[in-house]
Design an enzyme around this catalytic site. Structure first.
Site, PDB file in Angstrom:
ATOM      1  CD  GLU A 196      -1.583  -2.443   1.558  1.00 55.32           C
ATOM      2  OE1 GLU A 196      -2.353  -3.402   1.397  1.00 55.32           O
ATOM      3  OE2 GLU A 196      -0.431  -2.563   2.036  1.00 55.32           O
ATOM      4  CD  GLN A 239      -7.088  -6.155  -2.660  1.00 50.39           C
ATOM      5  OE1 GLN A 239      -7.048  -6.782  -1.597  1.00 50.39           O
ATOM      6  NE2 GLN A 239      -6.825  -6.734  -3.821  1.00 50.39           N
ATOM      7  CG  PHE A 240     -10.660  -4.451   2.228  1.00 46.97           C
ATOM      8  CD1 PHE A 240     -12.033  -4.647   2.354  1.00 46.97           C
ATOM      9  CD2 PHE A 240      -9.930  -5.351   1.467  1.00 46.97           C
ATOM     10  CE1 PHE A 240     -12.651  -5.724   1.739  1.00 46.97           C
ATOM     11  CE2 PHE A 240     -10.542  -6.430   0.848  1.00 46.97           C
ATOM     12  CZ  PHE A 240     -11.918  -6.613   0.973  1.00 46.97           C
ATOM     13  N   PRO A 283      -0.479   0.988   6.526  1.00 42.28           N
ATOM     14  CG  PRO A 283       0.079  -1.196   5.913  1.00 42.28           C
ATOM     15  CD  PRO A 283      -1.097  -0.305   6.155  1.00 42.28           C
ATOM     16  CG  HIS A 328     -11.176  -7.623   5.150  1.00 43.59           C
ATOM     17  ND1 HIS A 328     -10.183  -8.117   5.940  1.00 43.59           N
ATOM     18  CD2 HIS A 328     -10.897  -8.037   3.887  1.00 43.59           C
ATOM     19  CE1 HIS A 328      -9.339  -8.814   5.205  1.00 43.59           C
ATOM     20  NE2 HIS A 328      -9.743  -8.780   3.951  1.00 43.59           N
TER      21      HIS A 328
END
Length: 717
Positions: free
Chosen positions: A453, A475-476, A482, A522
């Site tokens: 990320e 993605q989430f 990070p 998530h």
């Protein structure tokens, strides 16, 4: 003591000149003009550093990290570039810009604390250096992913520029270092990374940084070739850098150079190296001074004589003294400059805080505005805000399809748009938001990346600095943590720290929130972390039509945007959405439901819950979909609450220090005399997001929202 430093560099170092200035083997393949320019720049840098030390001791400038005894590394390497190339230096590489004609006066004025905008106004530069320079990086290693992104632009577009970046020995321990190398290696990008190894990271010696034999060999993990060079031999540095740059320009990919020197100076002017190291090594390294070494060679070869050496010194002194005098003429920066170059345009918050500062500077009380009128600029009725979805051919689609359609439209409209992220390619993303786009536009426009990320965001920043309109996907939201280094150091601050020289037309797509019964991390809703950060817009759509128009507007905007997508609504909500591309205005809320008894402030997935709750109470409820969380649409919020006299804030995130807390504070500060009841925040609880069995108990819904509405309606003073 020898374990702490490379006291006497091993014979694996590439060297052109011996310490006495004599050629090691053949005569260097460098023309006389370049030899003189290398020498003159190093000498200028030395005179500049000595002058700056004196100014710092007198309190005229701030803390300074000098390049004394290390000039060969930045000068020799940057001289290998050509017009159109890019350089990403840190604070130790001031000589890089001097080599390419950078303004001494502007550098001094910056050290004197002048804001970049003030420097631009009073020391304008009509023609900048032919080599492109990023702002100087203070958080070390954060420049390496940005440089990788810059080089990826040329790799993906078949450009011919090369990107050069620098990193200290200590900062090779940073994750940014490896992530940047890895991205450059994966994309075979024309990037040259120079490890400026002066053997000390402030007080921390080599054996506390790595157990590896060399810093250069760290490149092997990224599949990148490397070379070790005598960092006090400017001709060796120049030749090694020239070969690496030529190799990269010819399509050979990235390379790392470790240039070994020694920090004979303190780390900076606030440091005392004598407190942590044995200075017995200094004599050895001072005998290998890079300027003395090149000077001896130039005298021996007749390129310079003693008179020429004295003339170089005199010219450098004159230039530095003149630069200092010009910098002293730059007036003190107007305090209002602190608001410049965060976001394009203005906002209620900026206008109001400018007014507060102005009052304070004039000796007036800055806190006597109880209505928000100091910043009033938009008297349109609420119903006129938010724009309108255009008429025309339309299709019933869900939210994730609307996102995909917006991306498709922008890719087709503008060749500079590029999608970036892991799994965005052939499979179309884990939520299929990019489905079919890889096949339509190819892997150079829809780019699958390594799983990193921070690397994704860092590379995206470098691409955006080159004028690309980059749309990275995380993605989430729970995976974003990070990337906060690049978010804070580069994405949010680049325009401000460059004085507006760099725009970052970059839109980060982040699916957020719960409601999908997924595993840990998530289901995060941490938008307040983004909202708290200046220099970035935060946008959150609530429906398919809103998502398509707001995403297109975000991609076309020149500011960085965090675009938060309520993934719980990806496939549970459909709406008729125009087929053609369109935009909706950023920074304006949408009046979803007009009312007179109570205002519900909400956004994203909670808008649907707010409407359901409003339908279930015997009152006239106004629902305002904020859409943009930074900058907040304060005028509309205050107008609505002043009309209804009651306010509920509904959001999915935790309550403590959430965006609802800021909204509550704003209403209390500027509309308290209109309130007929305390504000209620209907939110998630102040816990980590729970597991499957208890997720529903955490998430706000229509029932909880209805209870909040009924509570403020029933309150009596």
């Amino acid at each position: 003591m020898a374990k702490w430093t490379e006291t006497k560099p091993g014979e694996d170092l590439y060297r052109v000149l011996a310490p006495d200035g004599s050629p090691v083997d053949d005569q260097p393949d460098v023309d006389d003009e370049t030899l003189r320019r290398l020498y003159e720049t190093m000498r200028l840098s030395r005179v500049y550093d000595e002058k700056m030390l004196r100014l710092q001791r007198r309190g005229e400038i701030s803390i300074l990290s000098r390049s004394v005894g290390e000039e060969a590394i930045p000068v020799g390497s940057v001289a290998a570039l050509q017009a159109g190339d890019w350089c990403f230096p840190t604070y130790r590489q001031t000589p890089t810009k001097l080599y390419w004609g950078g303004s001494l006066a502007r550098a001094v004025a910056g050290l004197m604390g002048a804001e970049p905008e003030t420097v631009d106004e009073h020391l304008p530069v009509e023609d900048g250096p032919p080599v492109n320079f990023s702002p100087v990086y203070i958080p070390l290693a954060s420049n390496v992913p940005n440089a990788a992104g810059s080089a990826m632009t040329d790799a993906l577009d078949d450009g011919d520029a090369v990107t050069l970046s620098y990193i200290g020995d200590g900062s090779t321990s940073e994750g940014d270092f490896y992530e940047g190398l890895n991205f450059a290696g994966v994309f075979d990008a024309p990037a040259v990374t120079v490890v400026h190894n002066n053997q000390w990271a402030i007080s921390v010696p080599r054996h506390r940084q790595t157990a590896a034999d060399t810093y250069a060999q760290k490149a092997e993990a990224a599949g990148i070739p490397h070379r070790r060079v005598d960092g006090n031999d400017v001709l060796a540095v120049h030749e090694a850098a020239r070969e690496a740059v030529e190799r990269a320009r010819d399509g050979g990919g990235p390379m790392l150079l470790e240039c070994v020197t020694y920090r004979v100076d303190d780390h900076n002017t606030a440091d005392d190296a004598g407190a942590y190291r044995d200075d017995s090594q200094l004599e050895y390294w001072r005998d290998r001074d890079p300027i003395d070494r090149l000077e001896a060679y130039l005298l021996a070869e007749g390129v310079l004589d003693e008179a020429a050496v004295e003339a170089v010194e005199a010219d450098a002194t004159e230039r530095v003294e003149a630069a200092v005098e010009r910098a002293r003429e730059v007036p003190t920066s107007d305090p209002q400059r602190i608001f410049d170059n965060h976001l394009r345009g203005d906002s209620w918050t900026e206008r109001h805080q400018r007014a507060e500062l102005r009052a304070e500077r004039h000796g007036d009380n800055p806190f006597v505005d109880y209505t928000g009128s100091w910043a009033a600029a938009d008297d349109r009725p609420l119903a006129a805000l938010g724009g309108s979805v255009p008429d025309g051919d339309a299709t019933e689609v869900n939210l994730v399809t609307a996102v995909r359609d917006a991306l498709d439209g922008e890719l087709a409209r503008d060749d500079s748009v590029r999608l970036l992220g892991y799994d965005v390619g052939p499979i179309g993303g884990v939520f299929r938001a990019t489905e079919g786009l890889y096949e339509e536009y190819g892997g150079d426009r829809v780019v699958d990346t390594p799983l990193s990320e921070n690397g994704i965001l860092g590379a995206a920043v470098g691409m955006a600095m080159r004028g690309e309109r980059v749309v990275p996907e995380i993605q989430f939201m729970g995976f974003f943590y990070p990337a906060f280094g690049q978010f804070m150091y580069s994405l949010a601050k680049m325009r401000e720290r460059s004085g507006g020289a760099f725009d970052l037309p970059l839109t980060v797509r982040v699916p957020y929130g719960g409601g999908i019964k997924s595993s840990e991390y998530h289901s995060e809703s941490t938008e307040s972390l983004f909202v708290h950060t200046p220099g970035v817009r935060v946008v959150c759509p609530s429906s398919p039509a809103q998502a398509k128009g707001l995403l297109a507007a975000s991609i076309r905007h020149d500011d960085p945007v965090m675009f938060l997508e309520p993934k719980a609504k990806y496939r549970t909500q459909t709406e008729t959405v125009p087929d053609d591309p369109y935009t909706l205005p950023l920074d304006e809320p949408r009046l979803v439901r007009e009312g007179s008894d109570v205002t519900v402030l909400t956004w994203g997935a909670m808008v649907e819950e707010a409407v359901a709750a409003a339908d279930g109470v015997a009152a006239d409820v106004e629902v305002l979909d904020l859409r943009t969380l930074s900058p907040l649409p304060v005028e509309a919020v205050l107008a609505s609450v002043k009309k209804t006299g009651r306010c509920v804030v509904l959001h999915e995130a935790r309550r403590r220090v959430g965006v609802g807390a800021e909204l509550s504070a704003l209403v209390n500060e500027y509309a308290v005399d209109h309130l007929e009841a305390p504000i209620k925040r209907v939110t998630g609880y102040d816990v980590h997001f729970p597991g499957h069995q208890t997720e529903d108990a955490y998430l706000p819904d229509a029932d909880r929202a209805r209870a909040g509405i009924e509570a403020v309606l029933s309150y009596e003073y």
